[in-house]
Design a protein around this motif. Structure first.
Motif, PDB file in Angstrom:
ATOM      1  N   PRO A  57      36.840  35.432  37.591  1.00 15.53           N
ATOM      2  CA  PRO A  57      37.625  36.222  38.540  1.00 15.53           C
ATOM      3  C   PRO A  57      36.750  36.779  39.672  1.00 15.53           C
ATOM      4  N   VAL A  59      37.060  39.022  43.725  1.00 13.09           N
ATOM      5  CA  VAL A  59      37.871  39.684  44.762  1.00 13.09           C
ATOM      6  C   VAL A  59      37.461  39.204  46.154  1.00 13.09           C
ATOM      7  N   PRO A  78      42.760  44.010  44.431  1.00 10.08           N
ATOM      8  CA  PRO A  78      44.005  44.505  43.846  1.00 10.08           C
ATOM      9  C   PRO A  78      44.135  46.018  43.999  1.00 10.08           C
ATOM     10  N   GLY A 110      26.799  47.649  38.810  1.00  7.89           N
ATOM     11  CA  GLY A 110      26.124  46.513  39.423  1.00  7.89           C
ATOM     12  C   GLY A 110      27.145  45.533  39.999  1.00  7.89           C
ATOM     13  N   GLY A 112      28.532  41.307  40.530  1.00  8.59           N
ATOM     14  CA  GLY A 112      28.484  39.918  40.085  1.00  8.59           C
ATOM     15  C   GLY A 112      28.834  39.036  41.266  1.00  8.59           C
TER      16      GLY A 112
HETATM   17  C1  LIG Z   1      27.187  42.778  36.647  1.00  6.83           C
HETATM   18  N1  LIG Z   1      28.243  43.748  36.511  1.00  6.83           N
HETATM   19  C2  LIG Z   1      29.430  43.499  37.070  1.00  6.83           C
HETATM   20  O1  LIG Z   1      29.656  42.520  37.758  1.00  6.83           O
HETATM   21  C3  LIG Z   1      30.477  44.521  36.875  1.00  6.83           C
HETATM   22  C4  LIG Z   1      30.766  44.984  35.596  1.00  6.83           C
HETATM   23  C5  LIG Z   1      31.795  45.939  35.419  1.00  6.83           C
HETATM   24  C6  LIG Z   1      32.511  46.436  36.516  1.00  6.83           C
HETATM   25  C7  LIG Z   1      32.211  45.984  37.815  1.00  6.83           C
HETATM   26  C8  LIG Z   1      32.963  46.562  38.990  1.00  6.83           C
HETATM   27  C9  LIG Z   1      31.188  45.036  37.996  1.00  6.83           C
HETATM   28  N2  LIG Z   1      30.891  44.533  39.268  1.00  6.83           N
HETATM   29  C10 LIG Z   1      31.733  43.664  39.918  1.00  6.83           C
HETATM   30  N3  LIG Z   1      32.952  43.403  39.382  1.00  6.83           N
HETATM   31  C11 LIG Z   1      33.761  42.584  40.107  1.00  6.83           C
HETATM   32  N4  LIG Z   1      35.020  42.300  39.632  1.00  6.83           N
HETATM   33  C12 LIG Z   1      35.601  43.132  38.602  1.00  6.83           C
HETATM   34  C13 LIG Z   1      36.579  42.376  37.758  1.00  6.83           C
HETATM   35  N5  LIG Z   1      37.564  41.686  38.599  1.00  6.83           N
HETATM   36  C14 LIG Z   1      38.698  41.143  37.915  1.00  6.83           C
HETATM   37  C15 LIG Z   1      38.593  40.708  36.572  1.00  6.83           C
HETATM   38  C16 LIG Z   1      39.700  40.178  35.920  1.00  6.83           C
HETATM   39  C17 LIG Z   1      40.932  40.060  36.565  1.00  6.83           C
HETATM   40  C18 LIG Z   1      41.060  40.503  37.886  1.00  6.83           C
HETATM   41  C19 LIG Z   1      39.933  41.029  38.555  1.00  6.83           C
HETATM   42 CL1  LIG Z   1      40.112  41.577  40.199  1.00  6.83          CL
HETATM   43  C20 LIG Z   1      36.967  40.785  39.574  1.00  6.83           C
HETATM   44  C21 LIG Z   1      35.952  41.499  40.425  1.00  6.83           C
HETATM   45  N6  LIG Z   1      33.397  42.013  41.272  1.00  6.83           N
HETATM   46  C22 LIG Z   1      32.168  42.335  41.744  1.00  6.83           C
HETATM   47  N7  LIG Z   1      31.832  41.848  42.940  1.00  6.83           N
HETATM   48  C23 LIG Z   1      30.644  42.336  43.674  1.00  6.83           C
HETATM   49  S1  LIG Z   1      31.299  42.583  45.333  1.00  6.83           S
HETATM   50  C24 LIG Z   1      32.261  41.071  45.207  1.00  6.83           C
HETATM   51  C25 LIG Z   1      32.812  41.167  43.771  1.00  6.83           C
HETATM   52  C26 LIG Z   1      33.198  39.791  43.212  1.00  6.83           C
HETATM   53  O2  LIG Z   1      34.267  39.299  43.476  1.00  6.83           O
HETATM   54  N8  LIG Z   1      32.294  39.201  42.392  1.00  6.83           N
HETATM   55  C27 LIG Z   1      32.617  37.927  41.829  1.00  6.83           C
HETATM   56  N9  LIG Z   1      31.306  43.145  41.097  1.00  6.83           N
END
Ligand SMILES: CNC(=O)c1cccc(C)c1Nc1nc(N2CCN(c3ccccc3Cl)CC2)nc(N2CSC[C@H]2C(=O)NC)n1
Ligand code: NI
Length: 186
Positions: A57, A59, A78, A110, A112
């Motif tokens: 997943p 964003v 979202p 952090g 991803g």
């Molecule tokens: C290493 N620890 C971590 O990653 C981390 C760990 C915990 C929390 C956070 C907040 C973290 N951090 C982080 N979590 C995300 N998601 C949370 C979950 N979500 C999502 C998941 C499932 C359905 C729908 C959705 Cl929406 C998708 C997006 N996204 C990003 N990034 C960095 S900015 C661009 C964005 C990106 O899209 N990355 C692929 N960082």
């Protein structure tokens, strides 16, 4: 439809290039690219579909991450609750951060990235608030002010257009170093 096999991974030079500006009116190819990138985000955020197609997943998804060195990125943030409207849904072109806060911000968990298979731990130090100017798919110039999580996401995606990956901003000596000028965002 993009699958994980279509996502360029760290090590591919396209992720370290300065992407080219897109011109308007968009070509049919660029319109399809925009639609396909947004489609990836929509499907990746659906728990049933992301399981079915084994999608990570996200964003945000930037064109270099699907092999196109173009200044275009899809963003789908979202809302707080299941049935809320998204905080932001759009494909932005040629974005520029035209101003930002002195204060820094970082996701406390952090970051991803779809192009980085092994998570790199640590605070990714960014601006807490930004003003971004970009062109939408119609070629209209838009200016928006963002803070907290949306501001972090936009910075992460705009970085991709300039060959920057999130771990470039992590303190190598102490990845989890805290300082009073940084707001840690949940
Ligand atoms: C290493 N620890 C971590 O990653 C981390 C760990 C915990 C929390 C956070 C907040 C973290 N951090 C982080 N979590 C995300 N998601 C949370 C979950 N979500 C999502 C998941 C499932 C359905 C729908 C959705 Cl929406 C998708 C997006 N996204 C990003 N990034 C960095 S900015 C661009 C964005 C990106 O899209 N990355 C692929 N960082
Ligand atoms: Ni990324």
């Amino acid at each position: 439809m993009y699958l994980m096999k279509d996502i360029t991974r760290d090590g591919n030079p396209v992720l370290r290039q300065e992407a080219s500006k897109v011109t308007f009116p968009l070509s049919a190819e660029n319109e399809k690219l925009a639609a396909d990138m947004m489609e990836y985000l929509v499907i990746s955020q659906d728990e049933t579909l992301n399981e079915k197609y084994k999608l990570r997943p996200g964003v945000g998804l930037a064109a270099p991450q699907v092999g196109h060195s173009k200044q275009m990125t899809a963003i789908l943030i979202p809302g707080e609750y299941e049935d809320d409207e998204p905080l932001f849904k759009g494909v932005i072109c040629n974005p520029v951060i035209i101003s930002h806060s002195v204060q820094n911000g970082a996701l406390e968990m952090g970051e991803g990235c779809l192009s980085v298979d092994e998570d790199v731990p640590g605070f990714v130090i960014r601006h807490e608030r930004i003003t971004v100017r970009f062109q939408n798919l119609a070629g209209e110039t838009v200016k928006i002010r963002l803070k907290d999580y949306p501001a972090i996401v936009f910075q992460h995606e705009i970085d991709h257009l300039h060959g920057i990956l999130y771990y470039d901003h992590i303190n190598k000596l102490d990845p989890w170093a805290e300082d009073e000028d940084t707001k840690y965002i949940k």
